[in-house]
Design a protein around this motif. Structure first.
Motif, PDB file in Angstrom:
ATOM      1  N   ALA A   1       0.941  -1.229   0.045  1.00 37.67           N
ATOM      2  CA  ALA A   1      -0.035   0.053  -0.036  1.00 37.67           C
ATOM      3  C   ALA A   1       0.920   1.327  -0.051  1.00 37.67           C
ATOM      4  N   THR A   2       1.769   1.136   0.635  1.00 38.55           N
ATOM      5  CA  THR A   2       2.790   2.404   0.744  1.00 38.55           C
ATOM      6  C   THR A   2       3.710   2.662  -0.399  1.00 38.55           C
ATOM      7  N   ALA A   3       3.810   1.558  -1.123  1.00 42.46           N
ATOM      8  CA  ALA A   3       4.582   1.627  -2.332  1.00 42.46           C
ATOM      9  C   ALA A   3       3.826   2.394  -3.583  1.00 42.46           C
ATOM     10  N   PHE A   4       2.349   2.108  -3.522  1.00 38.10           N
ATOM     11  CA  PHE A   4       1.662   2.980  -4.434  1.00 38.10           C
ATOM     12  C   PHE A   4       1.911   4.693  -4.275  1.00 38.10           C
ATOM     13  N   GLN A   5       2.255   4.862  -2.960  1.00 44.93           N
ATOM     14  CA  GLN A   5       2.381   6.243  -2.875  1.00 44.93           C
ATOM     15  C   GLN A   5       3.632   6.846  -2.860  1.00 44.93           C
ATOM     16  N   THR A   6       4.895   5.820  -3.244  1.00 42.20           N
ATOM     17  CA  THR A   6       6.301   6.047  -3.274  1.00 42.20           C
ATOM     18  C   THR A   6       6.755   5.880  -4.486  1.00 42.20           C
ATOM     19  N   TYR A   7       6.496   5.155  -5.088  1.00 43.12           N
ATOM     20  CA  TYR A   7       7.062   4.638  -6.533  1.00 43.12           C
ATOM     21  C   TYR A   7       6.079   4.766  -7.830  1.00 43.12           C
TER      22      TYR A   7
ATOM     23  N   SER B   1      -6.817   5.505  -1.933  1.00 42.12           N
ATOM     24  CA  SER B   1      -7.808   6.094  -2.380  1.00 42.12           C
ATOM     25  C   SER B   1      -7.418   7.584  -2.861  1.00 42.12           C
ATOM     26  N   ASP B   2      -6.358   7.936  -2.373  1.00 35.60           N
ATOM     27  CA  ASP B   2      -5.677   9.256  -2.490  1.00 35.60           C
ATOM     28  C   ASP B   2      -3.968   9.327  -2.747  1.00 35.60           C
TER      29      ASP B   2
ATOM     30  N   GLU C   1      -9.496   2.000 -12.267  1.00 33.01           N
ATOM     31  CA  GLU C   1     -10.309   3.025 -11.729  1.00 33.01           C
ATOM     32  C   GLU C   1      -9.379   4.165 -11.358  1.00 33.01           C
ATOM     33  N   ARG C   2      -8.045   3.913 -10.942  1.00 38.50           N
ATOM     34  CA  ARG C   2      -7.055   5.050 -10.591  1.00 38.50           C
ATOM     35  C   ARG C   2      -6.163   5.334 -11.807  1.00 38.50           C
ATOM     36  N   GLY C   3      -6.432   4.830 -13.081  1.00 41.98           N
ATOM     37  CA  GLY C   3      -5.539   5.097 -13.953  1.00 41.98           C
ATOM     38  C   GLY C   3      -4.288   4.468 -14.136  1.00 41.98           C
TER      39      GLY C   3
END
Length: 322
Positions: free
Chosen positions: A40-46, A64-65, A89-91
């Motif tokens: 989950a953190t990786a989606f916000q970091t990479y 979600s954001d 959904e998130r492109g």
């Protein structure tokens, strides 16, 4: 600035070297699977995540954001472990690595078929345990493979490769089920017959080999009802995805003698394997070795790399599935 990417498991050394040269790449030196929180953190970091089949990516791990990730460059042809709807959904684009693992996966499927039919697993265990008393006419009598009927569920690249091995190598008749019509020169050259339903294939076949996608659509495709249609002398081979087979129903079918045995390379909750399967002598179990050759794993990595490079150069990724 180079795109920042994370590789969730160890990849072949040659591929990792190129990744480090071309990208700001973080490698998994310890080869320990990432937790759901780490993913989950990786989606916000990479900018890109390079997952494998061992990485579960349900909707719950997608943020979600503040989602930085633009690409999931999957190492493997199957992508049922990724919630593609959440990615869409998130492109977030999703790519896979088709084609390069066809032959090796078909080789493993044929290996499982031969091993379970000829009781090779039982024989090796007996020999290693020092329990072999020498040759005799009734020792570990198995089932002949040559000339028998092979049923294939899913006549794609791997299904056709399995059919070639069985027909031209062992003189097996081939019947198959596929959702769409398959009527090409290769299939015709094997005299393979397309049947109208899975049930029809199960009822006719001496061996049934699964080569269909995993995921919700095919979850428990082979269940208790369908296992009961198979011949008591028939064997089930699965190199597709573990969730395609209802493992509880399979254990029951083996216990009751509904079918003669099974050869499995994949499991629903890998790396966990149900004890009921481990305890069966008439089951050959492999630890997901379908693509496990040096040549294929390197080719898979290079294919994922090609997708990664194309995507961040603004070109069309060659193996985009989302």
């Amino acid at each position: 600035m180079k795109p920042r990417v994370i590789v969730t498991r160890r990849w072949p050394a040659k591929v990792e070297r190129i990744l480090v040269e071309r990208f700001d790449a973080v490698l998994n030196e310890d080869d320990v699977p990432l937790t759901a929180a780490e993913l989950a953190t990786a989606f916000q970091t990479y900018d890109a995540i390079l997952p494998t089949v061992s990485d579960r990516l349900p909707a719950s791990v997608f943020p979600s954001d503040r989602c930085r990730t633009r690409l999931l460059a999957n190492f493997g042809v199957g992508f049922s472990h990724i919630d593609v709807a959440a990615a869409r959904e998130r492109g977030i684009a999703v790519t896979n690595t088709p084609g390069v693992l066809t032959d090796c996966t078909a080789d493993i499927a044929m290996s499982l078929l031969l091993s379970v039919a000829r009781r090779a697993g039982e024989g090796e265990r007996q020999l290693r345990a020092g329990a072999w008393k020498g040759w005799c006419p009734t020792h570990l009598i198995g089932t002949k493979v040559s000339g028998k009927k092979l049923g294939i569920i899913g006549m794609g690249r791997i299904g056709k490769a399995m059919a070639r091995r069985a027909h031209f190598g062992f003189g097996m008749d081939v019947v198959f089920y596929n959702r769409s019509k398959v009527d090409d020169d290769e299939t015709l050259s094997m005299s393979a017959r397309q049947l109208p339903s899975i049930e029809a294939v199960l009822a006719e076949s001496d061996f049934v080999s699964l080569h269909c996608p995993g995921g919700a659509e095919n979850k428990h495709l082979i269940d208790e009802a369908r296992l009961s249609i198979m011949k008591p002398s028939a064997f089930l081979i699965n190199t597709a995805r573990g969730d395609v087979v209802d493992e509880t129903a399979l254990i029951r079918a083996l216990d009751r003698g509904t079918i003669a045995g099974a050869g499995l390379d994949v499991y629903a909750e890998e790396p966990a394997v149900p004890r009921g399967l481990l305890e069966q002598e008439n089951v050959v179990l492999l630890p997901h070795l379908g693509s496990a050759t040096a040549e294929t794993r390197e080719a898979m990595g290079m294919k994922a790399l090609d997708n990664l490079i194309a995507f961040f150069e603004g070109k069309s990724a060659p193996d985009r599935v989302v």
